[in-house]
Write a protein that holds these residues in place. Structure first.
Motif, PDB file in Angstrom:
ATOM      1  N   GLY A 187      -2.753  -3.337 -12.364  1.00 27.57           N
ATOM      2  CA  GLY A 187      -3.678  -2.408 -11.701  1.00 27.57           C
ATOM      3  C   GLY A 187      -2.970  -1.559 -10.652  1.00 27.57           C
ATOM      4  N   ALA A 188      -3.781  -0.829  -9.874  1.00 26.64           N
ATOM      5  CA  ALA A 188      -3.212   0.016  -8.815  1.00 26.64           C
ATOM      6  C   ALA A 188      -2.541  -0.856  -7.754  1.00 26.64           C
ATOM      7  CB  ALA A 188      -4.298   0.880  -8.193  1.00 26.64           C
ATOM      8  N   ARG A 189      -3.100  -2.067  -7.533  1.00 22.93           N
ATOM      9  CA  ARG A 189      -2.476  -2.993  -6.571  1.00 22.93           C
ATOM     10  C   ARG A 189      -1.047  -3.310  -7.014  1.00 22.93           C
ATOM     11  NH1 ARG A 189      -5.875  -8.028  -6.623  1.00 22.93           N
ATOM     12  NH2 ARG A 189      -5.477  -7.752  -8.814  1.00 22.93           N
ATOM     13  N   GLU A 190      -0.874  -3.608  -8.305  1.00 23.64           N
ATOM     14  CA  GLU A 190       0.461  -3.962  -8.784  1.00 23.64           C
ATOM     15  C   GLU A 190       1.364  -2.732  -8.829  1.00 23.64           C
ATOM     16  OE1 GLU A 190      -2.347  -5.112 -10.302  1.00 23.64           O
ATOM     17  OE2 GLU A 190      -2.200  -7.149  -9.504  1.00 23.64           O
ATOM     18  N   HIS A 191       0.795  -1.538  -9.114  1.00 26.64           N
ATOM     19  CA  HIS A 191       1.630  -0.343  -9.052  1.00 26.64           C
ATOM     20  C   HIS A 191       2.159  -0.158  -7.628  1.00 26.64           C
ATOM     21  CE1 HIS A 191       2.100   4.303  -9.622  1.00 26.64           C
ATOM     22  NE2 HIS A 191       3.256   3.689  -9.552  1.00 26.64           N
ATOM     23  N   ALA A 192       1.276  -0.371  -6.651  1.00 22.79           N
ATOM     24  CA  ALA A 192       1.713  -0.246  -5.247  1.00 22.79           C
ATOM     25  C   ALA A 192       2.795  -1.288  -4.934  1.00 22.79           C
ATOM     26  CB  ALA A 192       0.522  -0.413  -4.303  1.00 22.79           C
ATOM     27  N   LEU A 193       2.603  -2.515  -5.425  1.00 25.36           N
ATOM     28  CA  LEU A 193       3.632  -3.548  -5.189  1.00 25.36           C
ATOM     29  C   LEU A 193       4.940  -3.148  -5.858  1.00 25.36           C
ATOM     30  CD1 LEU A 193       1.447  -6.771  -5.698  1.00 25.36           C
ATOM     31  CD2 LEU A 193       2.533  -6.054  -3.555  1.00 25.36           C
ATOM     32  N   ALA A 194       4.832  -2.601  -7.069  1.00 27.87           N
ATOM     33  CA  ALA A 194       6.051  -2.183  -7.790  1.00 27.87           C
ATOM     34  C   ALA A 194       6.785  -1.096  -7.005  1.00 27.87           C
ATOM     35  CB  ALA A 194       5.687  -1.675  -9.184  1.00 27.87           C
ATOM     36  N   VAL A 195       6.023  -0.162  -6.430  1.00 29.24           N
ATOM     37  CA  VAL A 195       6.649   0.907  -5.636  1.00 29.24           C
ATOM     38  C   VAL A 195       7.345   0.304  -4.419  1.00 29.24           C
ATOM     39  CG1 VAL A 195       6.137   2.896  -4.155  1.00 29.24           C
ATOM     40  CG2 VAL A 195       5.109   2.749  -6.427  1.00 29.24           C
ATOM     41  N   GLY A 196       6.654  -0.605  -3.733  1.00 26.93           N
ATOM     42  CA  GLY A 196       7.247  -1.257  -2.554  1.00 26.93           C
ATOM     43  C   GLY A 196       8.514  -2.012  -2.926  1.00 26.93           C
ATOM     44  N   ILE A 197       8.442  -2.749  -4.031  1.00 30.37           N
ATOM     45  CA  ILE A 197       9.595  -3.554  -4.472  1.00 30.37           C
ATOM     46  C   ILE A 197      10.752  -2.630  -4.854  1.00 30.37           C
ATOM     47  CG2 ILE A 197      10.401  -5.037  -6.380  1.00 30.37           C
ATOM     48  CD1 ILE A 197       7.541  -6.339  -6.289  1.00 30.37           C
ATOM     49  N   LEU A 214      -2.071  -0.770   2.700  1.00 33.73           N
ATOM     50  CA  LEU A 214      -1.117  -1.648   3.406  1.00 33.73           C
ATOM     51  C   LEU A 214       0.320  -1.284   3.010  1.00 33.73           C
ATOM     52  CD1 LEU A 214      -2.697  -5.222   3.259  1.00 33.73           C
ATOM     53  CD2 LEU A 214      -1.824  -4.102   5.321  1.00 33.73           C
ATOM     54  N   ILE A 215       0.536  -1.172   1.704  1.00 37.81           N
ATOM     55  CA  ILE A 215       1.903  -0.892   1.228  1.00 37.81           C
ATOM     56  C   ILE A 215       2.371   0.496   1.675  1.00 37.81           C
ATOM     57  CG2 ILE A 215       3.289  -0.446  -0.872  1.00 37.81           C
ATOM     58  CD1 ILE A 215       2.931  -3.384  -0.565  1.00 37.81           C
ATOM     59  N   THR A 216       1.455   1.471   1.696  1.00 37.43           N
ATOM     60  CA  THR A 216       1.899   2.810   2.103  1.00 37.43           C
ATOM     61  C   THR A 216       2.270   2.837   3.589  1.00 37.43           C
ATOM     62  OG1 THR A 216      -0.413   3.478   2.337  1.00 37.43           O
ATOM     63  CG2 THR A 216       0.688   4.160   0.334  1.00 37.43           C
ATOM     64  N   ARG A 217       1.793   1.872   4.361  1.00 33.38           N
ATOM     65  CA  ARG A 217       2.156   1.828   5.788  1.00 33.38           C
ATOM     66  C   ARG A 217       3.341   0.905   6.069  1.00 33.38           C
ATOM     67  NH1 ARG A 217      -1.439  -0.422   9.301  1.00 33.38           N
ATOM     68  NH2 ARG A 217      -0.393   0.703  10.959  1.00 33.38           N
ATOM     69  N   LEU A 218       3.717   0.097   5.067  1.00 31.88           N
ATOM     70  CA  LEU A 218       4.748  -0.921   5.323  1.00 31.88           C
ATOM     71  C   LEU A 218       6.119  -0.276   5.521  1.00 31.88           C
ATOM     72  CD1 LEU A 218       5.395  -4.017   5.356  1.00 31.88           C
ATOM     73  CD2 LEU A 218       6.012  -3.746   2.939  1.00 31.88           C
ATOM     74  N   GLU A 219       6.770  -0.605   6.622  1.00 33.85           N
ATOM     75  CA  GLU A 219       8.122  -0.085   6.862  1.00 33.85           C
ATOM     76  C   GLU A 219       9.179  -1.154   6.601  1.00 33.85           C
ATOM     77  OE1 GLU A 219       8.026   1.742  10.745  1.00 33.85           O
ATOM     78  OE2 GLU A 219       7.246   3.608   9.884  1.00 33.85           O
ATOM     79  N   SER A 220       8.780  -2.423   6.673  1.00 33.19           N
ATOM     80  CA  SER A 220       9.748  -3.497   6.405  1.00 33.19           C
ATOM     81  C   SER A 220      10.060  -3.530   4.910  1.00 33.19           C
ATOM     82  CB  SER A 220       9.164  -4.853   6.787  1.00 33.19           C
ATOM     83  OG  SER A 220       8.737  -4.844   8.115  1.00 33.19           O
ATOM     84  N   ASP A 221      11.125  -4.273   4.591  1.00 29.96           N
ATOM     85  CA  ASP A 221      11.540  -4.409   3.197  1.00 29.96           C
ATOM     86  C   ASP A 221      10.599  -5.383   2.479  1.00 29.96           C
ATOM     87  OD1 ASP A 221      14.520  -4.229   1.580  1.00 29.96           O
ATOM     88  OD2 ASP A 221      13.097  -5.791   0.991  1.00 29.96           O
ATOM     89  N   LEU A 222       9.949  -4.911   1.422  1.00 26.17           N
ATOM     90  CA  LEU A 222       8.927  -5.749   0.767  1.00 26.17           C
ATOM     91  C   LEU A 222       9.533  -6.988   0.106  1.00 26.17           C
ATOM     92  CD1 LEU A 222       5.971  -6.262   0.033  1.00 26.17           C
ATOM     93  CD2 LEU A 222       6.246  -4.760  -1.940  1.00 26.17           C
ATOM     94  N   ILE A 223      10.705  -6.855  -0.508  1.00 27.06           N
ATOM     95  CA  ILE A 223      11.298  -8.049  -1.147  1.00 27.06           C
ATOM     96  C   ILE A 223      11.604  -9.106  -0.088  1.00 27.06           C
ATOM     97  CG2 ILE A 223      13.337  -8.940  -2.353  1.00 27.06           C
ATOM     98  CD1 ILE A 223      13.215  -6.649  -4.232  1.00 27.06           C
ATOM     99  N   GLU A 224      12.115  -8.681   1.066  1.00 31.53           N
ATOM    100  CA  GLU A 224      12.383  -9.659   2.140  1.00 31.53           C
ATOM    101  C   GLU A 224      11.112 -10.416   2.512  1.00 31.53           C
ATOM    102  OE1 GLU A 224      14.278  -8.133   5.688  1.00 31.53           O
ATOM    103  OE2 GLU A 224      15.911  -7.281   4.491  1.00 31.53           O
ATOM    104  N   LEU A 225      10.015  -9.663   2.578  1.00 30.70           N
ATOM    105  CA  LEU A 225       8.740 -10.257   2.990  1.00 30.70           C
ATOM    106  C   LEU A 225       8.203 -11.229   1.925  1.00 30.70           C
ATOM    107  CD1 LEU A 225       6.983  -9.789   5.461  1.00 30.70           C
ATOM    108  CD2 LEU A 225       5.756  -8.025   4.200  1.00 30.70           C
ATOM    109  N   LEU A 226       8.270 -10.797   0.664  1.00 31.35           N
ATOM    110  CA  LEU A 226       7.785 -11.650  -0.426  1.00 31.35           C
ATOM    111  C   LEU A 226       8.665 -12.892  -0.553  1.00 31.35           C
ATOM    112  CD1 LEU A 226       7.154  -8.822  -3.075  1.00 31.35           C
ATOM    113  CD2 LEU A 226       5.405 -10.004  -1.744  1.00 31.35           C
ATOM    114  N   TRP A 227       9.981 -12.691  -0.388  1.00 31.61           N
ATOM    115  CA  TRP A 227      10.922 -13.807  -0.482  1.00 31.61           C
ATOM    116  C   TRP A 227      10.665 -14.826   0.639  1.00 31.61           C
ATOM    117  CZ3 TRP A 227      14.571 -14.821  -4.237  1.00 31.61           C
ATOM    118  CH2 TRP A 227      15.383 -15.932  -3.985  1.00 31.61           C
ATOM    119  N   ALA A 228      10.507 -14.306   1.843  1.00 32.69           N
ATOM    120  CA  ALA A 228      10.275 -15.198   2.991  1.00 32.69           C
ATOM    121  C   ALA A 228       8.993 -16.002   2.785  1.00 32.69           C
ATOM    122  CB  ALA A 228      10.186 -14.382   4.274  1.00 32.69           C
TER     123      ALA A 228
END
Ligand code: AMP
Ligand code: GLY
Length: 437
Positions: free
Chosen positions: A15-25, A309-323
């Motif tokens: 979905g759009a949620r996963e597209h946003a996650l894919a963009v962040g990743i 949320l993802i469009t505002r995120l400045e941190s690295d998304l993989i770091e966040l998901l990994w942590a």
């Protein structure tokens, strides 16, 4: 587990949620390869690689083998169904039994969303403020109960019903009809074989999402979602027609209250029950005159809340998901932009009951070219390079701005460039959203 220099990721969901996650990743400096299960989403297909095994609950071992073969380090599960079906439990082990990181709870943790009766019990056990409620499995018992009460009850299918299994009736007679539809007619299949009758609460709703890593809680900026189909909160409940972030409807004191009265206690009961919850916990909260009360828990990012949320995120998304997946959130400092984000959902004619699909979509590129705009695909497909509608919620259009009003203008200007037959779009997303002075 130490994070490799380059992380290979498998993303589940389309979905759009996963597209946003894919963009962040894909923006992360740590990304090795990104694979995705749902390449039918043209937005995801543009940035991820396909997998060459079937993705079926019954044959998950093939996905495990794929992950071994492609050296997948991290699996991110977006939607609730695979979480409820225990995919995280299976995928968190390699074929040789050694562990692999998964962002998303196992089946036991996912019960918090998949069984509203269980969630109620957990909230009671932890003294978490929530609406009073009782579960019924027999239509006649529920009918008898409702007939003896003057106050109105909200009717909820206890199982997963794609955001549609909640009825807020005008009278208890309508409520009785809704129970009949659910238990006797199985309007939501087995999801409605039990119903939760819940005290009706009044107030403003907010979505508070937090990352849980089994030990630590990292609370994300609050969002607000518009769940009803039409302007002025009229019409049926939907998966969500738009969202904004941060929701300054909540002041800092209330956020602290939600953390200490809701998030900390639920994390404690999960631990007490030896449920290792690693992922995102979403508390749907009603800000009532008697304080914040929980309407529901979800065990995944909200859709559409994830997009702003993802469009505002400045941190690295993989770091966040990994942590999160590795139990190291205490070492993370998450940063969000000071800008506001407003997300509009463009939906098909007939959504949510019976969306009509197959119409040409124009203007996506024009919208995407605008500064501070991101467009995420949901119910679209690409045919010979042209986009056509293929689902109920078609696109999410996010605008960023220094104020909520500017973010809102940006999002609506971008959405005005996009056209397809029968498009439904609320005109009051984030309108009059409270802002701190
Ligand atoms: P849920 O999926 O449980 O969050 O319910 C979907 C929507 O129904 C919520 O976002 C609310 O708008 C509404 N709702 C759920 N529970 C209640 C309640 N106890 N009182 C009033 N409205 C509710
Ligand atoms: N936006 C509501 C949900 O994701 O459940």
């Amino acid at each position: 587990m130490k994070m490799p220099t380059k992380v290979n990721v498998l993303l589940i969901g389309g979905g759009a949620r996963e597209h946003a996650l894919a963009v962040g990743i894909s923006r992360s400096n740590h990304l090795g390869k990104l694979f995705a299960t749902d390449m039918g989403n043209p937005g995801i297909a543009e940035i991820a690689d396909p997998i060459d095994v079937p993705v079926l609950g019954k044959e998950l071992y093939r996905l495990v083998q794929f992950c071994d073969r492609e050296s997948i380090d991290l699996i991110v599960i977006g939607p609730e169904d695979p979480l409820a079906d225990g995919w995280a439990d299976t995928l968190s082990k390699r074929a040789d039994g050694s562990p692999r990181l998964v962002f998303g709870p196992g089946a036991k943790g996912a019960q918090l969303e998949a069984d509203k009766g269980y969630a109620k019990q957990m909230m009671k056990a932890a003294s978490i403020p929530t609406a009073e409620g009782r579960v019924f499995s027999h239509y006649e018992h529920a009918e008898e109960y409702l007939k003896t009460r003057d106050e109105i009850f909200v009717i909820k299918a206890t199982g997963l019903a794609k955001g549609k299994g909640v009825i807020v009736p005008k009278t208890n007679e309508d409520g009785i009809k809704a129970v009949h539809e659910m238990i006797e007619k199985r309007a939501f299949g087995d999801a409605g074989k039990q119903v939760l009758l819940e005290e009706k609460l009044n107030g403003t709703e907010v979505s508070v999402l937090a990352l849980l890593d089994g030990h630590n809680i990292l609370v994300l900026p609050p969002c607000q979602d518009h769940k009803r189909l039409s302007d002025g909160d009229a019409g049926p409940n939907t998966g969500g027609m738009g969202a904004f972030c941060p929701a300054e409807t909540i002041d800092d004191r209330t956020m602290q209250q939600i953390e200490s009265e809701v998030l900390v206690p639920i994390a404690d009961v999960l631990r007490r029950d030896e449920i290792d919850f690693k992922g995102v916990l979403y508390a749907g909260i009603m800000l009532t005159p008697a304080g914040p009360k929980v309407l529901e828990f979800n065990v995944r990012f909200g859709d559409p809340e994830c997009q702003p949320l993802i469009t505002r995120l400045e941190s690295d998304l993989i770091e966040l998901l990994w942590a999160t997946a590795s139990g190291n959130l205490d070492n993370v400092d998450v940063k969000f932009s000071t800008k506001y984000s407003v997300c509009l959902v463009l939906a098909s004619k007939g959504y949510p009951e019976s969306p009509e699909t197959g119409f040409d979509i124009t203007g996506i590129e024009d919208a995407q070219e605008m500064d501070d705009v991101e467009v995420f695909h949901a119910g679209t497909k690409s045919i010979n390079g042209n986009f056509v509608t293929a689902g109920g919620r078609v696109l999410s259009v996010c605008g960023l701005g220094d104020t909520m009003e500017l973010a809102r203008e940006r999002a609506y200007e971008a959405a005005s460039k996009i056209h397809f037959e029968g498009m439904q779009l609320r005109s009051d997303i984030a309108l009059n959203a409270p802002v701190h002075s």
